[in-house]
Design an enzyme around this catalytic site. Structure first.
Site, PDB file in Angstrom:
ATOM      1  CD  GLU A   1      -2.079  -2.302   0.997  1.00  0.00           C
ATOM      2  OE1 GLU A   1      -0.991  -2.764   1.411  1.00  0.00           O
ATOM      3  OE2 GLU A   1      -3.019  -3.027   0.639  1.00  0.00           O
TER       4      GLU A   1
ATOM      5  CG  HIS B   1     -12.374  -5.775   5.917  1.00  0.00           C
ATOM      6  ND1 HIS B   1     -11.490  -6.236   6.855  1.00  0.00           N
ATOM      7  CD2 HIS B   1     -11.876  -6.203   4.726  1.00  0.00           C
ATOM      8  CE1 HIS B   1     -10.525  -6.919   6.263  1.00  0.00           C
ATOM      9  NE2 HIS B   1     -10.724  -6.913   4.984  1.00  0.00           N
TER      10      HIS B   1
HETATM   11  C1  LIG Z   1      -2.989  -4.468   3.769  1.00  0.00           C
HETATM   12  C2  LIG Z   1      -3.998  -5.268   3.064  1.00  0.00           C
HETATM   13  N1  LIG Z   1      -4.096  -5.187   1.728  1.00  0.00           N
HETATM   14  C3  LIG Z   1      -4.997  -5.918   1.044  1.00  0.00           C
HETATM   15  C4  LIG Z   1      -5.840  -6.774   1.708  1.00  0.00           C
HETATM   16  C5  LIG Z   1      -6.873  -7.614   0.943  1.00  0.00           C
HETATM   17  N2  LIG Z   1      -6.481  -9.035   0.981  1.00  0.00           N
HETATM   18  C6  LIG Z   1      -6.987  -9.882   1.883  1.00  0.00           C
HETATM   19  S1  LIG Z   1      -6.290 -11.403   1.792  1.00  0.00           S
HETATM   20  C7  LIG Z   1      -5.327 -10.926   0.495  1.00  0.00           C
HETATM   21  C8  LIG Z   1      -4.383 -11.897  -0.129  1.00  0.00           C
HETATM   22  C9  LIG Z   1      -3.382 -12.369   0.849  1.00  0.00           C
HETATM   23  O1  LIG Z   1      -2.540 -13.307   0.276  1.00  0.00           O
HETATM   24  P1  LIG Z   1      -1.612 -14.171   1.194  1.00  0.00           P
HETATM   25  O2  LIG Z   1      -0.962 -13.315   2.197  1.00  0.00           O
HETATM   26  O3  LIG Z   1      -0.714 -14.951   0.296  1.00  0.00           O
HETATM   27  O4  LIG Z   1      -2.592 -15.146   1.978  1.00  0.00           O
HETATM   28  P2  LIG Z   1      -3.571 -16.252   1.360  1.00  0.00           P
HETATM   29  O5  LIG Z   1      -4.878 -15.586   1.118  1.00  0.00           O
HETATM   30  O6  LIG Z   1      -2.934 -16.772   0.152  1.00  0.00           O
HETATM   31  O7  LIG Z   1      -3.689 -17.294   2.423  1.00  0.00           O
HETATM   32  C10 LIG Z   1      -5.549  -9.609   0.160  1.00  0.00           C
HETATM   33  C11 LIG Z   1      -4.857  -8.881  -0.915  1.00  0.00           C
HETATM   34  C12 LIG Z   1      -5.724  -6.828   3.096  1.00  0.00           C
HETATM   35  N3  LIG Z   1      -6.527  -7.612   3.820  1.00  0.00           N
HETATM   36  N4  LIG Z   1      -4.796  -6.090   3.743  1.00  0.00           N
END
Ligand SMILES: Cc1ncc(C[n+]2csc(CCOP(=O)(O)OP(=O)(O)O)c2C)c(N)n1
Ligand SMILES: Cc1ncc(C[n+]2csc(CCOP(=O)(O)OP(=O)(O)O)c2C)c(N)n1
Ligand SMILES: [Mg+2]
Ligand SMILES: [Mg+2]
Lengths: 333, 324, 333, 324
Positions: free
Chosen positions: B59, B128
């Site tokens: 971000e 959220h």
């Molecule tokens: C700072 C932030 N940016 C974006 C999001 C939206 N978001 C939620 S889960 C996710 C993907 C996360 O990927 P990863 O860390 O690899 O975990 P996975 O879902 O694969 O278990 C995103 C972009 C968030 N929750 N927090």
């Protein structure tokens, strides 16, 4: 954790069976939750970790109750493996009064401080500074507990990853960083947004020694985690475990994951950790019925939990005003 | 005039502007796939990877990078996915985006649009569902847009993209499925002009963003009970349409501000204070605010319902106000 | 940049002399500013880079006017080396109307967009995302300009360092990251707060190729930067230059740097870049009087700038309300 | 009673509490050296490296780490150096510190003190002079302390350290050299009680933090001109002493809120709105606010002076208010 009747094969066999049991419980919990969500019983977003159970189980089996963990948005498995109470978890997902968070958190904020589960987190990488700080606090208090910090491969592109690892090394803190690398962050392949050789190289460049492991092999995760945890408990400072895995389901419960390559999904189903450990245990002579019993127990436990949650009382609206703060709390009127 | 959803209206507006101006581009997570809500559906195919930039979860870079790209003459649309994540980019937003033009004596032109789908999102809990638009009215250097209808979202987004100011654009994420008419060619809607959503002489209700449909519904209910509300949808909070509010209040003498945000420290306080300063206490008969109590947004439906402002709370507050 | 009368030694000699001139101008500017600050002519905080001039000079001599730079809180040298107008800089430090920022920024926010200097920054690492984004914007516009991003060794422990380098690699952006490693961040030795092998290892782990150089050897900086800049211009993506140096003065103009080891300061004075290049040029036969002339010119230029700034008009208070924004600007009343 | 500077008063308060409670510790940049302002002078020698933790420039970790350490039972003092840098730790502050207790249904006890020396700092320009305390009144879960005198700083800091709530402690950095009396044993000062700085019957002036000495000076000047101001120094903005303000306003009928922060969206608006809601427009004769215009803080002395609230502006506003 459920332990079966004594079997031949000794300690190691028992350990594998315990791992199997943990994974079955996680799987059953999440499949039950998915069904409940589909049926409209669970409100809000739901992130399940189906296919990734080996990491939670393999790591947490090396933790004591007074150790702590932090998690991300996908925390059911971590919580269960750490020993969180099932009914409190299921009720939390259902938004009921008996939830661990009194219905205020839901799936994305699942927590059970009584077993050292310091909370899931709705912000990617949000748990990293908290885990590192918890380790610093424990050290200051003279405790010998450690902290395991679970995050996904998507989190390694956020600043707190760098700040947290650097910091943990500086103060030689008892933290096990666990990167669950399922290759994807929401709808983006992490390889497409991650430069350089990846998490292990980043970690080493920050002074944190690492191990990489096949996260779908729960026994391998257990072994690697046990080595790292031993080093951490010995005062060596932080370590990182890089566990590759694959999430079979979509990003959220409502994501059909249509963007996935069907061949990859098929291969993943072959490689998924429960089937793998089952095959190994069968090959080692554990009777199929015994394993089926574990699975059945897990399923029964979780569907009972679902039923119980469904008929559990909703929180009294008046408690909405509670738990904000001591000074300057506002009241319902 | 096409009848479209609010999110589609936003998509059409961005599409129109990206076709018009090749320096407009989008950066944010998953935008190549169309964005979390489909705001950018089809954009990758039309504009390619250099203008539809799917980013890592970074971000600080999303915000700071957008700013840097503006400083060399492009017009980035910075997509924050969900408002709450902008907390990971506040230095870049508050210390950099909002201040470069001033600190550098006018040399910098931070022409970015920062899109932050905000507001209570059904059962998504505290991280959220935040509604902190009032914060940014307090930050010099930025425009604060809080549309509530498809047409206003489209028209204000066009203005935002064309503006040389940094525009903080609060997409009302709970209203994305709401439908309404949007013209074929989307004209810019000027900042600082309220929409007069209902005419009435008994009290003035000022509102914006996610609460607008509920306030309109409340207006209809109040009318059935013989209370005629004058409803203003502010559409932007900075600049905001002080004239329209003062004129309405001059007619009705009673002011209710209703917003989804926490009441304490919300922009309702600013509106009330401005009106008292401007018209004097003698210029009005009664004043009230409806907002969320100073409590984080909880997950469980009965808890969320207990706290969040809604039609019934607006109606009750309006009735009480008229009785005073 | 001041170029002297033609001398034997050809292009390289001329280049060294230009470097020498740039460094002398930076030194003279900052010594003049320090004196003015001490005399109460310059308000607010002042961070000078005395001893670090080799990095700014060596890097910026490889940049074109249409290239851009971003800087940190210690930006006078970067700005001057990039060609920023001296009177606009000095007036800005003095808070006068003719300052590049109309007196609104001061030393910590020095900027001259007309020569591609996109601003100093009061937030450590604050310039990194901006630089990377500027490079992305330039690429989108089809320009072949590049961006140099100056930051200190203290900045590599902030998250935007990771986010910025990762990003620049992903989109193959024309950025030269320049880490001015003076061993200290405010009053803390960076070695004591930086885990792992350091900036080069971090950078490589993020996929950014690096060069390390003695930042007190302006010619070596020039050479290394010229290699990296050539690669960047050829479209190879970002590069990082790690330049070790030493700041002889304190953190701010009012910091006596009493916390410094006197032996280290003495050694640093031996190693400082202007004396070093002077010795080399003298050894190569450049007449002392010629070098003294360059220094004298620089000093004269800066003391004239000081005098001019001192008698320059203050900004009209009415302009305090300008440059905020177009829509919703407030007016004086 | 010792006569000490405000920064020394703060040092003594932290010292007393750290001696009392071994779970209290400090983390932040350069704190081992005593902190940027000497707030922690001598602490390293007395408490050692494990309780006086000089950190890297890693604001996310400073804030988030403090929170984590609180969750296992320690009481961190999180030192942000200068308020403006908290922008680099807003996710950790707003999404985590302020919300964990609620989100986790009361399981978490985020007993941290976040110290953020804030306010206009002579000629330090836009990134080192912000005054955004009103933002945090809008965030459920936190206490907002804005002391202005050595004694109040000391007493409130003791309360902050002992509180189980996260307390955002805005050290008034421009007032660090101001002197005043501080008792040998520093007792906690409860949150939410204003200090009645001056008695008067002509108008109520509500103020806090850096502007307090100037408002007191204005009170003296006004008295010379025959205007008696009732001056309340709120000391904390959440909770805030609504009773005291209402009582004073009941006596004077005229309300002036004066703060250093930008007027638009500042806490002055909340105070005015609350009073109008509570007393009704008929409960007061006139209302006004003094604050910084909605402009970033500029560097040059004549520009900074033109914008920042001061004695003359407070006096002028008070005189105009009384004349109405
Ligand atoms: C700072 C932030 N940016 C974006 C999001 C939206 N978001 C939620 S889960 C996710 C993907 C996360 O990927 P990863 O860390 O690899 O975990 P996975 O879902 O694969 O278990 C995103 C972009 C968030 N929750 N927090
Ligand atoms: C985010 C942030 N944290 C803290 C500070 C205070 N600060 C200003 S300069 C500085 C030291 C920076 O060190 P380095 O980056 O090595 O640059 P140097 O001063 O050595 O040139 C600090 C901590 C700041 N400006 N920004
Ligand atoms: Mg992932
Ligand atoms: Mg340094």
């Amino acid at each position: 954790m459920s332990t079966g009747p004594s079997l031949n094969g000794g300690d190691n066999r028992a350990r594998l069976i315990a791992l199997y049991g943990t994974m079955c419980r996680i799987r059953a919990f999440e499949e039950t939750a998915l069904a409940a969500h589909k049926a409209g019983e669970i409100p809000g977003p739901l992130h399940v970790s189906i296919g990734q159970e080996g990491v939670a189980a393999g790591v947490c089996t090396n933790l004591r109750r007074d150790d702590r963990i932090t998690s991300n948005h996908r925390g059911h498995g971590h919580a269960l493996a750490k020993g969180a109470g099932v009914s409190g978890m299921m009720e939390e997902l259902f938004g009921r009064a008996g939830g661990h968070c009194r219905g205020k958190g839901g799936s994305m904020h699942i927590a059970d401080f009584s077993v050292g589960m310091l909370g899931a987190n709705g912000v990617v990488a949000g748990g990293i500074p908290i885990a590192v700080g918890a380790a610093q606090g424990l050290k200051l208090l003279g405790r010998d507990s450690i902290v395991a910090c679970f995050f996904g491969d998507g989190a390694i592109n956020r600043g707190p990853f760098l700040e947290g690892l650097n910091w943990a090394v500086l103060y030689r803190l008892p933290v096990l960083f666990v990167c669950e690398d399922n290759g994807v962050a929401a709808f983006t392949a992490t390889a497409s947004v991650t430069a350089g050789p990846g998490v292990v190289a980043r970690s080493e460049a920050l002074g944190v020694p690492c191990l990489s492991v096949d996260g779908n092999d729960a026994a391998a995760v257990d072994e690697a985690a046990s080595r790292l945890v031993a080093e951490i408990r010995a005062g060596a400072g932080p370590r990182l475990l890089h566990a590759t895995t694959y999430r079979i389901t979509g990003h959220t419960s409502t994501d059909p994951a249509a963007w996935r390559d069907p061949a990859a999904v098929a291969a993943a189903k072959e490689a998924e950790p429960i089937g793998r450990l089952r095959a190994r245990l069968l090959a080692e002579g554990v009777p199929p019925s015994f394993l089926a019993g574990i699975e059945g127990e897990a399923r029964a436990e979780m569907s009972q939990a679902r039923e119980a949650a469904l008929s559990a009382p909703w929180p009294d609206p008046a408690i909405a005003w509670e738990d904000v703060q001591d000074s300057g709390a506002v009241e319902a009127h | 005039m096409a009848q479209v959803t609010l999110v589609e209206a936003a998509r059409l507006a961005a599409l129109q502007e990206m076709r018009r101006d090749p320096t407009v581009w989008v950066l944010g997570e998953d935008v190549a796939r169309g964005g979390l809500f489909g705001q950018y559906r089809g954009f990758l195919d039309e504009f390619g990877e250099s203008r539809i930039v799917s980013t890592p979860i970074s971000e600080s870079m999303i915000m700071g990078g957008g700013l840097g790209a503006a400083l060399v003459g492009t017009r980035p649309i910075i997509e924050m996915r969900i408002f709450d994540f902008v907390m990971c980019a506040m230095d870049e937003l508050v210390n950099q985006v909002a201040k470069v033009r001033y600190m550098f004596g006018g040399q910098a032109k931070p022409a970015v649009v920062v899109r932050m789908p905000h507001g209570i999102w059904r059962n998504s809990a505290a991280q959220h569902s935040q509604t902190l638009e009032s914060w940014f009215t307090h930050i010099p250097g930025v425009v604060v847009a809080v549309p509530a209808t498809p047409a206003d979202t489209a028209g204000l987004l066009v203005s935002a993209i064309r503006s040389d100011d940094p525009v903080l654009f609060f997409d009302p994420k709970n209203l994305f499925p709401v439908t309404g008419e949007v013209p074929e060619v989307i004209d810019p809607i000027p900042f600082g002009r309220a929409r007069h959503a209902r005419q009435g002489r008994d009290l003035t209700i000022v509102t914006w963003s996610a609460l607008v449909p509920q306030v309109e519904e409340a207006g209809a209910m109040l009318a059935q009970r013989g209370i005629e509300a004058d409803i203003l949808d502010l559409r932007t909070l900075w600049p905001w349409d002080e004239e329209a509010v003062a004129a309405s209040l001059g007619r009705t003498g009673r002011l209710l501000v209703a917003h989804e945000a926490v009441t304490v420290g919300g922009f309702g306080g600013e509106i009330v204070a401005r009106m008292v300063e401007r018209l004097g206490p003698g210029g009005m008969k009664a004043v009230a605010r409806v907002g969320q109590p100073r409590v984080p947004v909880p997950f469980a439906p009965p808890l969320e319902d207990a706290l969040k402002p809604d039609v019934a709370k607006v109606v009750a507050a309006a009735e009480a106000l008229v009785r005073r």
